[in-house]
Design an enzyme around this catalytic site. Structure first.
Site, PDB file in Angstrom:
ATOM      1  CG  ASP A 199       3.391  14.096  -8.833  1.00  0.00           C
ATOM      2  OD1 ASP A 199       3.493  14.012 -10.208  1.00  0.00           O
ATOM      3  OD2 ASP A 199       3.115  13.271  -7.928  1.00  0.00           O
ATOM      4  CD  GLU A 219      -6.531  -2.692  -9.679  1.00  0.00           C
ATOM      5  OE1 GLU A 219      -6.089  -3.330 -10.717  1.00  0.00           O
ATOM      6  OE2 GLU A 219      -5.718  -2.951  -8.923  1.00  0.00           O
ATOM      7  CB  SER A 244       6.487   1.967 -13.430  1.00  0.00           C
ATOM      8  OG  SER A 244       7.787   1.606 -13.318  1.00  0.00           O
ATOM      9  CE  LYS A 251       7.519  12.844 -11.872  1.00  0.00           C
ATOM     10  NZ  LYS A 251       6.597  12.545 -10.896  1.00  0.00           N
ATOM     11  CG  ASP A 276       1.594  12.050  -3.865  1.00  0.00           C
ATOM     12  OD1 ASP A 276       0.348  11.515  -3.746  1.00  0.00           O
ATOM     13  OD2 ASP A 276       1.877  12.289  -5.135  1.00  0.00           O
TER      14      ASP A 276
END
EC number: 7.6.2.1
Length: 1500
Positions: free
Chosen positions: A623, A757, A800, A1049, A1069
C-alpha cells in the site's frame, strides 16, 4: 489520550462506589467463536405514513397502526427483547418457558478442563498420522514374537514426544483459561432485584449443574484448606488472624457501597465542556428540578429524575434555535413496581440478554448494548474501538432519544418497551433495530396513547470489547451476548498458513514411508522363502522357525521389520521444526534494530510457523498511504475561486524535478529558504488581522502569505469573501470532536476519524476559524475572534463507497440552510450543476492536477443552498429511511444522493503525506535482492507516479506504460494488452511465453514500468485476460495500480501468486489492506495512524516500512537457509541404516529381523545422540552476519530461486547416508571377517552386541561430524554440543552395560573400549565415510564457488571491515549499514521537516560500490550532476513582494509547477487525455438538475 478538559462543576447521577481491588482488564487476543448464519431477510413495508417528527405519532386517524408499527410483525427477525413486559404466548412453550434461546455471555476459548485434558489431548495428538504409526509400532513391540527385547524402553520416544507436546498444549491452554477467567470475572454493574422475562434460570442442563456443583465443591475444599492453614499460622502468630479479619471487614464495606442505589453526587471527573452546557452548575442540590412524592415517613422522595433543560443552565447562543421535537419517553412514571431495583456489582459471565447494565468511564463493554442514557445531557458518549478494528481514535455513540431520562435504577424498573432486533451478524459497522413502546396520554395518564418507536442503529450500540472513554457513565440494555456479539463473530477469520517447506516436507515423509514398506515387504518375502527351502544351514543351527510355517514366518518378519526400520520415518522431525521456528520467531521479536521507539513497538511475529517463507519472497505488494508514507497529513495548498494558494516543496515534486535533470539538493535548499521567509510574512499577517489564541506558530503547515493578503482584501472584496467562506466551510463540514486540553494557553486537540479531516480543521483554525465546541445540535466556531454557534441539521458521513461527506448547516445570522460537501474530485465534479461555472471548473481541475503531480492528496469543496421547505421535505424522507430495520444503509444512501446534487464548486485542498524515513533506501535494497515491488494504492495516478519517483520505485530511464482503456469493454482491454505486448516487448501473449515467464525468476531490466487504474484493472482481471496482463506485468520493473479497491488488491496478489507460482508478501497499515495481507503467503502489517486492524490480521507486525528490508533480507534469508539445511541433515540421519534400518546385516541373516545393536541405541539415536546438533544448526547457523547480508542483498536470490531446499538435495543427502551406513557396517564386518580379536582378559569380541558397539559408535561420530561439516558457523557453543552429543554414546554404553539385566551386553563397554582395534576401526571408518563429502565441498568452493562463498572469503580478507569500523578510510560514508540504515539510533537530520533534505544519502553499501550506493541526490544510483537542464528557470516570488498588484497577478507555486509540467517526459505527462484536468474539464454532472450559476458566500 488527550488531557483533561477544563473543570466544570456539574452534578451527575451516579453510583458512588469504591474502586475494586482489580480493575477491568483489556483483552489481549480476540477469541475464537463459531460464526452464525444470518437468517434470510424479508422485504419490509415502506414507512409511507411516517409522522413529520422523528419518533413522533405513528398512529393514523382511525387509530390503526401504521406500516411503521408493523415492521417486525412479519417474523423477519428472530430477536424480540421485552423489558418489563410479559412475553407474548407465541414466545412461550406449554410450560411457560421462553422459546427464544440466547447465548451465554460466559466465553470459553480453552480446549481443555483438568478432567478431560489427558484423553482429549491424546485424541487430538493422535490425529497426526506419524503419532499413530509410532503408537502402532510400540504396540507391536509388546509382543515377544516380533523380537523387541525391551518394549518399555521402546515406548520412550513416543512418550517423550507426546509429553512435550502435551506440556506445550497445557501451557497454551492454561494461558487461555487465565484470560477466560479474567474476562468472565471482570466486574460490571448490573440491575438486580428485578425480573428479566427474556431468560430463565430453570433451563440449566444437567451437565452444567454437575459442573457448577463440582466447581462449588472444589472452591469449598480450597477455602477449607486455606482456613486450616491460616489457623495453623495463627497459633504461632496471632496477628495474622486479626489482619485477615480487618481485610474481611473492609471488603464487606466496599461491596456494600458498590451496591447502594444511585444518589446525586459531585462528579469526581467533571464532564466535558464540549457539550451544550454554557455556565457552571452549582453543586448545590436543586429540589425544584425533580418531582417528589411523599415517602412512607412523610418526607419527600424523588420518583423519576427529569433531564435538566437547556434554559435551566443558561447559555444557549443566539440565532435561530433548534426545532424541539417530541421524542417520547421510555419511562412510565405511573407504573407500579416493587421499587427494589438497584445496580449491584456482578460479573461479565452473569450478563444476560435484556439486562440493564451501567458502564463507567474507562470500563470495557461486556456485551453488545443498546445505549439508553449517558452522563451527558445530550446523550453522547465516547468509545475506543481498538480491540475491534484496531483504530485508536475515539468514536461518538449516542443514547436513544426516548431513553435519555433513564438515569436511576428506579427509572430502569419503570421503563417499558420492546427491542426488536435483526439477527446477529459479523458486520462491525452495521446494525438495525427498533424500540417500540406505548406512551401514556399526558392529559389522561390512565389512557394509553398510540404505539411509538425509535430506530436503533450502529451509532446507538456499544460493542463488546470497546472501552468507554471521557464519559462518566452510560446505561444500556443488553442486545447480544457471548458468541452472538460482533467481536466474537469476527474472531478466527484469519486463514491459517503453512510454509512452503512444510508443505513439501509431507511428500518427502511419504517417500520415506514408501521406502520403509518396500524394505519390510522385501524382508518378509526373503525370510519366508528362505525358511521354505528347508535345506539351509539355519535348519541345523536353529530350533525351528518362531512362527512354525514359512508363510507365517514371512508375515512375522514383515512386522518385525516395521519395528526395526521405524526411524526411517523421523518422529522427531516435526517437533524439531516447531522448536526451531519458535526460536526464529523469538530472534525476530528480540531484534532491537527493528524496534520502533516512537510507538514502543518491536517487530512482532504473529504466525511464527512461516519464518522460512520470508527467505523466498519474490513479489512484494505494498500500500502507499501509511505504508510508504507516514499517514501524517499536512495541509499544504488549496485553490479558492480559481486562485491557487500555498508554498511547499514536496518529495514528489523533487522526484519530478529530478526526472528533468534539476539538482534537487540546490533547488530544495533554495525553496526551503523562500518558504521560511513566506512563513514569517504569513504569521505576521495573521497576527495583525486577529490575535488568534489558538494559533501555534510551530504547528502551521499551510504557508501562503498570498492567502492572508487576499483574506484581508488585498485583491478584491469578492476574493476576500471567497477565502473567508472557504475556511468557514472547512471548519463546519466534518465530524471532528474538539477536546480542550488546557485553558492557558487555550489548546484544543482534534479527535478525527481520519488524519485528512483533522488537517483540514487545523488549517481553518490557524487561519482564524477555530472549532471550539461540538454539541448534539451543532458546533461553535471562533470566527476571527467572535464565537458563533452553527446548527448542524444533518451530517452525511463519509464511507469508501460514497467517497464524500456532507454537513447541512443553518447559519446563525441569516438562518439560511447550506449543504457543504467535500470529497474526491471526480465525485464532486459529477454532482456540480450542469453547465455552471465552466471557467472555475477548468481552473480548479488544472490546479488539482498540479497538486496531484506534486504528490499531494486532493479534495474538492462544494456547497448548495437549501430552502426551508426543501430541507424539511428531505428531512422527512431521511427520517423514514433512518427508521428502517432492513436495508437501512441502502435507503439512507438513496436519500443522501438525492440532496447531494446541483452543487456549486468552491475550490479544492491539497494535503501532503510524507514518505517514511528510509523508504527509498529500503526499496532500492529490495530491488538489488531481486525482489519486485508493486504498489497498490487508492490514490490518483499522478500522485502515485510522483511518489514512485521519489521513493526509487521509478527512475528517469524507464518508459511508463500507462494502461488506460477508453471503452469499458474487455475487447478494448484485450486489444490494448496485445498492443503493449507487441510494441514494447515484441510478444504475443501466448501460453508458451507465459510458461517461459514462470521459469524465469530474474528481475526484469529497469526499462519499463506499468501504471494502471482501478477501472482498467477490473477489466484485465477477467479470466480470459488475466494471464496476458500478468505476462505484461512480468516484463516491467515496477507496477503501480491506482484507484484500486481492497478486493482488487487481493485479486492482484492472488493472480501473481498462482499464475507465476512464486512467494508473495503484502504489506499495509489499514483495514483496506486486510484482504491483500491475508491473500499473500506472508502478510506484514504496519502499526500506523490508521489503526491496528492490518496488524491484527497480519503474520508479522512492524513499526515502519524500512524494517521490512531487515525482516526479509536478514531474518528471512537466515530462517530459510537454516531450516532447509537442518531438514536435509535430518533426513540424512534418518537414512543412516546402521542404527535405523540395519540393512546390511539382513544380507547375512536371511532377513530374520535380528538386531545388530543393543535396542537402546535405536531408541536413543534420534532422541539423544544426534538430535541437538541438528536442532542447533536450525537455530544458530549463520553464513554471513546481518551487516553483510544487507551490504550484499544479492545473496537473497538463492531463496527466490528456491535452491536451498530441492528434491535433488533431498536425494543427495539420502544417498550420502546410505553410503556412509554401508561403510560403517562393512568396516566392522571386515575386522571380524577372517578372525576375531580378544580383550586383554582373553574374551572373544566377535559377539553380535560387541560388533554392534563398533558400528554404533562409528556411526554416531560420523553423523555428528557430518552435521559439523555442513555448519557454516563454528563457535564454542556448537562445538560443545557436538562434543557432548558424540561422547554421550560412549557414556551411555559404559553406564548401561554395567547392569547384569542387559544380558549378553553386560560389560560390553569394558571389553570393546579396551581393544585397540575398536579405536583404529572407528578412526578409519570416520575418515572413509566423510571423505566424499569433504572432497565435494572442497571442489565446489574452489572451482564452483557460490556467491556466499566469495563473500565469506572477502569478509575474511577484510573487505567488509568498514561495516564494523566507521573510521576505516573512504568507507566511512557507508559505516551504518544493517542496523544504522534500518533503524537509526537518532534522526538522520535534526532540522525541521521543511529544512531537511528530501533525499538522505544512501548508507547501505554493496560489494561493488565500496560503501557508496546511489548519490546524495537519491538512492537510484543516478547522479543529478550529469543531467544538464535546458535552461535556468527562476520564477519570480510575488509572495515576497510587499506591493501586490491585483487578483490577476501570477501565483508562484502554480506557475512554477505549470512550467515544470511542460518540460516533463512525453510518455506520461504529454498524454493530455489521461490527465485529471482534461477528464474533469470534460465531465458533466450525471446527477444534474436545475441550472445554478451564482455562488453564495456568507459574510464573516
Amino acid at each position: 489520550m488527550s488531557g483533561k478538559p477544563p473543570a466544570t462543576k456539574r452534578l451527575r447521577w451516579a453510583t458512588q462506589r469504591y474502586p475494586g481491588a482489580q480493575g477491568p482488564r483489556k483483552r489481549d487476543t480476540i477469541m475464537r467463536a463459531l460464526s452464525r448464519r444470518r437468517a434470510p431477510e424479508k422485504n419490509e413495508a415502506d414507512l409511507a405514513h411516517m409522522g413529520e417528527n422523528f419518533g413522533g405519532n405513528m398512529h393514523d386517524g382511525d387509530g390503526a397502526m401504521s406500516d411503521a408499527g408493523s415492521i417486525m410483525d412479519d417474523g423477519s427477525t428472530q430477536r424480540r427483547i421485552f423489558i418489563n413486559q410479559p412475553l407474548p404466548p407465541d414466545l412461550l412453550d406449554e410450560d411457560g418457558t421462553p422459546l427464544q434461546y440466547f447465548s451465554r455471555n460466559k466465553i470459553r476459548t480453552a480446549k481443555y478442563t483438568p478432567l478431560i485434558f489427558v484423553p482429549k489431548n491424546l485424541w487430538l495428538q493422535f490425529h497426526n498420522i506419524a503419532n499413530i504409526y509410532f503408537l502402532f509400532v510400540t504396540i507391536l513391540a509388546i509382543f515377544p514374537i516380533f523380537g523387541a527385547t525391551n518394549p518399555e524402553l521402546g515406548s520412550v520416544p513416543l512418550i517423550v514426544i507426546l509429553l512435550i507436546t502435551a506440556i506445550k498444549d497445557a501451557i497454551e491452554d492454561y494461558r487461555r483459561t487465565v484470560l477466560d477467567n479474567e474476562l468472565n470475572n471482570t466486574p460490571v454493574h448490573l440491575l438486580v432485584d428485578w425480573h428479566n422475562p427474556n431468560v430463565t434460570d430453570e433451563n440449566i442442563s444437567y451437565w452444567r449443574q454437575i459442573k457448577k456443583a463440582t466447581s462449588r465443591g472444589l472452591r469449598w475444599l480450597v477455602r477449607q484448606y486455606k482456613e486450616q492453614k491460616l489457623k495453623k499460622q495463627a497459633k504461632s502468630n496471632p496477628d495474622v488472624l486479626a489482619l485477615r479479619r480487618s481485610e474481611t471487614r473492609a471488603s464487606v464495606y466496599t461491596v456494600a457501597s458498590e451496591s447502594i442505589q444511585m444518589t446525586p453526587v459531585s462528579s469526581p471527573t467533571p464532564d466535558k465542556d464540549r457539550f451544550s452546557l454554557k455556565t457552571p452548575v452549582s453543586p448545590t442540590f436543586d429540589k425544584d428540578r425533580f418531582s417528589f412524592a411523599p415517602s412512607e415517613n412523610g418526607l419527600p422522595r424523588p420518583t423519576h429524575l427529569q433531564v435538566p433543560s437547556q434554559s435551566h443552565f443558561g447559555g444557549g447562543g443566539g440565532g435561530v434555535q433548534p426545532i424541539q421535537r417530541d421524542h417520547g419517553d421510555l419511562v412510565d412514571p405511573h407504573r407500579q413496581g416493587p421499587q427494589k431495583a438497584r445496580f449491584s456489582r456482578g460479573y461479565w459471565k452473569d450478563v444476560r440478554v435484556g439486562d440493564f447494565v451501567r458502564i463507567y468511564n474507562d470500563e470495557e463493554i461486556p456485551a453488545d448494548i443498546v445505549i439508553l442514557s449517558t452522563s451527558d445531557s445530550d446523550g453522547a458518549c465516547y468509545v475506543e474501538t481498538k480491540n475491534l478494528d484496531g483504530e485508536t481514535n475515539l468514536k461518538v455513540r449516542h443514547a436513544l432519544r426516548a431513553g435519555r431520562k433513564i438515569r436511576h435504577a428506579r427509572d430502569c424498573e419503570a421503563a417499558t418497551f420492546v427491542l426488536e432486533s435483526e439477527n446477529p451478524h459479523a458486520n462491525l459497522y452495521s446494525y438495525s433495530g427498533v424500540i417500540k413502546w406505548h406512551q401514556r396520554d399526558p392529559n389522561d395518564p390512565e389512557k394509553w396513547g398510540p404505539e411509538r418507536q425509535e430506530a436503533v442503529s450502529i451509532n446507538n450500540l456499544l460493542l463488546r470489547g470497546c472501552t468507554l472513554r471521557n464519559t462518566d457513565w452510560a446505561i444500556g440494555v443488553v442486545a447480544f451476548t457471548g458468541d452472538e456479539t460482533k467481536i466474537m463473530m469476527n474472531a478466527g477469520i484469519t486463514p491459517s498458513k503453512r510454509s512452503r517447506i512444510s508443505r513439501e516436507l509431507n511428500w518427502n515423509v511419504i517417500m520415506n514411508f514408501a521406502i520403509l514398506l518396500v524394505m519390510c515387504l522385501l524382508s518378509g518375502i526373503v525370510n519366508g522363502v528362505t525358511w521354505s527351502k528347508g535345506n539351509e544351514s539355519l535348519s541345523y543351527f536353529e530350533f525351528g522357525s518362531i512362527a512354525g510355517s514359512p508363510p507365517v514366518d514371512g508375515i512375522v518378519t514383515f512386522w518385525t521389520a516395521i519395528i526395526l526400520f521405524q526411524n526411517l520415518v523421523p518422529i522427531s522431525l516435526y517437533i524439531s521444526i516447531e522448536i526451531i521456528k519458535l526460536a526464529q520467531a523469538f530472534f525476530i521479536y528480540s531484534d532491537v534494530h527493528m524496534y520502533y521507539e516512537k510507538l514502543d513497538y518491536p517487530c512482532t511475529p504473529k504466525s511464527w510457523n512461516i519464518s522460512d517463507d520470508l527467505g523466498q519472497i519474490e513479489y512484494i505488494f505494498s500500500d502507499k498511504t501509511g505504508t510508504l508514507t507516514q499517514n501524517v497529513m499536512e495541509f499544504k495548498k488549496c485553490t479558492v475561486n480559481g486562485v491557487p494558494y500555498g508554498e511547499a516543496y514536496t518529495e514528489a515534486q523533487a522526484g519530478m524535478q529530478k526526472r528533468q535533470g534539476i539538482n534537487v539538493e540546490e533547488e530544495g535548499a533554495r525553496m526551503r529558504a523562500q518558504i521560511a521567509a513566506d512563513r514569517v510574512e504569513m504569521l505576521n499577517g495573521l497576527r495583525q488581522m486577529n490575535n488568534n489564541p489558538y494559533l501555534k506558530d510551530e504547528n502551521i503547515t499551510f504557508i501562503s502569505s498570498d492567502f492572508v493578503a487576499d483574506l484581508g482584501g488585498a485583491s478584491s472584496e469578492e476574493q476576500a469573501k471567497a477565502n473567508a467562506h472557504f475556511m468557514l466551510v472547512l471548519a463546519l463540514c466534518h465530524t471532528v470532536l474538539p477536546d480542550r486540553i488546557s485553558e492557558d494557553p487555550p489548546t484544543i486537540d482534534f479527535k478525527a476519524q481520519s488524519p485528512d479531516e483533522a488537517a483540514l480543521v487545523a488549517t481553518a483554525r490557524d487561519c482564524g476559524y477555530s472549532l471550539v465546541n461540538r454539541t448534539t445540535h451543532g458546533v461553535t466556531v471562533n470566527v476571527q475572534g467572535v464565537e458563533k454557534e452553527f446548527e448542524v441539521l444533518s451530517t452525511l458521513e463519509f464511507n469508501s463507497a460514497r467517497k464524500r461527506m456532507s454537513a447541512i448547516v443553518r447559519m446563525p445570522d441569516t438562518g439560511k440552510i447550506f449543504l457543504f460537501c467535500k470529497g474526491a474530485d471526480s465525485i464532486i465534479y459529477s454532482r456540480l450543476t450542469k453547465g455552471a461555472q465552466p471557467e472555475l471548473r477548468r481552473q480548479t481541475a488544472e490546479h488539482l492536477e498540479i497538486f496531484a503531480r506534486e504528490g499531494l492528496r486532493t479534495l474538492c469543496i462544494a456547497q448548495k443552498e437549501l430552502t426551508e421547505a426543501e430541507y424539511q421535505a428531505w428531512s422527512k424522507e431521511h427520517d423514514i429511511a433512518a427508521q428502517s430495520v432492513h436495508s437501512r444503509e441502502e435507503k439512507l444512501e438513496e436519500v443522501s444522493d438525492a440532496i447531494e446534487r446541483d452543487l456549486t464548486l468552491l475550490g479544492g485542498t491539497a494535503i501532503e503525506d510524507r514518505l517514511q524515513d528510509g523508504v527509498p533506501d529500503t526499496i532500492a535494497l529490495l530491488a538489488e535482492a531481486g525482489i519486485k515491488l508493486w504498489v497498490l494504492t487508492g490514490d490518483k495516478v499522478e500522485t502515485a507516479i510522483n511518489i514512485g519517483f521519489s521513493c526509487n520505485l521509478l527512475d528517469n530511464n524507464m518508459d511508463l506504460i500507462v494502461f488506460k482503456v477508453e471503452e469499458d469493454t474487455t475487447q478494448a482491454a484485450a486489444a490494448l494488452l496485445d498492443k503493449n505486448l507487441h510494441d514494447y516487448f515484441n510478444m504475443t501473449g501466448s501460453p508458451e511465453e507465459l510458461a517461459l515467464a514462470r521459469k524465469d525468476h530474474n528481475p526484469p531490466p529497469p526499462t519499463h514500468a506499468l501504471v494502471i487504474d482501478g477501472d482498467a484493472l477490473k477489466l484485465v482481471l477477467e479470466e480470459e485476460l488475466k494471464m496476458k496482463f500478468l505476462l505484461l506485468c512480468k516484463q516491467c520493473k515496477a507496477v503501480l495500480c491506482c484507484r484500486v479497491s481492497p478486493s482488487q488488491k487481493a485479486a492482484v496478489c492472488q493472480m501473481v501468486k498462482k499464475g507465476l507460482d512464486v512467494m508473495t508478501l503484502s504489506i499495509g497499515d489499514g483495514a483496506n489492506d486486510v484482504a491483500m495481507i491475508q491473500e499473500a503467503d506472508v502478510g506484514v502489517g504496519i502499526a500506523g495512524e490508521e489503526g491496528r486492524q492490518a496488524v491484527m490480521c497480519s503474520d508479522y507486525a512492524i513499526g515502519q516500512f524500512r524494517f521490512l528490508g531487515r525482516l526479509v533480507l536478514v531474518h528471512g534469508r537466515w530462517s530459510y537457509r537454516r531450516l532447509a539445511e537442518m531438514t536435509a541433515n535430518f533426513f540424512y540421519k534418518a537414512s543412516f541404516p546402521p542404527l535405523s534400518q540395519r540393512n546390511e546385516l539382513t544380507l547375512f541373516n536371511s532377513f530374520d529381523g535380528s538386531y545388530l545393536f543393543e535396542y537402546t541405541y535405536i531408541l536413543l539415536y534420534n532422541l539423544a545422540f544426534t538430535s541437538l546438533p541438528v536442532i542447533l544448526m536450525g537455530i544458530l547457523d549463520q553464513d554471513v552476519d546481518d551487516k553483510v547480508s544487507l551490504a550484499v542483498p544479492q545473496l537473497y536470490r538463492r531463496g527466490i530461486l528456491r535452491l536451498e531446499w530441492t528434491q535433488t538435495k533431498f536425494w543427495i543427502y539420502m544417498i550420502d547416508g546410505i553410503y556412509q551406513s554401508v561403510i560403517c557396517f562393512f568396516m566392522a564386518y571386515l575386522v571380524f571377517y577372517t578372525g576375531t580379536f580378544v580383550s586383554p582378559t582373553g574374551r572373544d569380541l566377535g559377539g553380535r552386541e560387541q560388533m554392534g558397539v563398533f558400528v554404533a559408535c562409528s556411526a554416531i561420530v560420523v553423523v555428528n561430524t557430518y552435521v559439523l561439516i555442513n555448519q557454516f558457523r563454528w563457535d564454542w557453543l556448537f562445538i560443545l554440543i557436538i562434543t557432548i552429543s558424540t561422547l554421550l554414546v560412549f557414556l551411555w554404553t559404559a553406564i548401561y552395560s554395567q547392569f547384569e539385566s542387559v544380558g549378553s551386553f553386560y560389560n560390553a563397554a569394558g571389553q570393546v573400549f579396551g581393544a585397540l582395534s575398536f579405536w583404529c576401526t572407528t578412526l578409519l571408518t570416520v575418515t572413509i565415510c566423510l571423505l566424499p563429502r569433504m572432497s565435494s565441498k572442497i571442489v565446489q568452493k574452489l572451482f564452483f564457488p557460490r556467491d556466499v562463498d566469495i563473500i565469506r572469503e572477502q569478509v575474511r580478507q577484510g573487505k567488509f571491515d568498514y561495516l564494523y569500523n566507521p573510521s576505516a578510510g573512504a568507507s566511512s560514508v557507508a559505516s551504518s549499514t544493517s542496523s544504522d540504515s534500518v533503524k537509526p539510533s537518532k534522526p538522520r537530520f535534526d532540522q525541521d521537516d521543511e529544512l531537511r533534505p528530501i533525499y538522505p544519502p544512501s548508507v547501505a553499501p554493496t560489494a561493488t560500490t565500496s560503501g557508496k550506493r546511489g548519490s546524495g541526490n537519491g538512492s537510484d544510483g543516478t547522479d543529478g550532476s550529469v543531467f544538464q537542464a535546458g535552461g535556468t528557470f527562476t520564477p519570480r516570488r510575488f509572495s515576497l513582494e510587499r506591493h501586490r498588484p491585483s487578483m490577476d497577478r501570477a501565483r508562484p507555486s502554480f506557475d512554477r509547477l505549470r512550467t515544470s509540467m511542460d518540460r516533463t517526459r512525453a510518455s506520461f505527462e504529454a498524454t493530455n487525455d489521461f490527465t485529471s484536468a482534461a477528464m474533469l474539464a470534460r465531465m458533466e454532472s450525471c446527477h444534474s438538475g436545475p441550472k445554478r450559476t451564482s455562488v453564495s458566500f456568507e459574510p464573516r
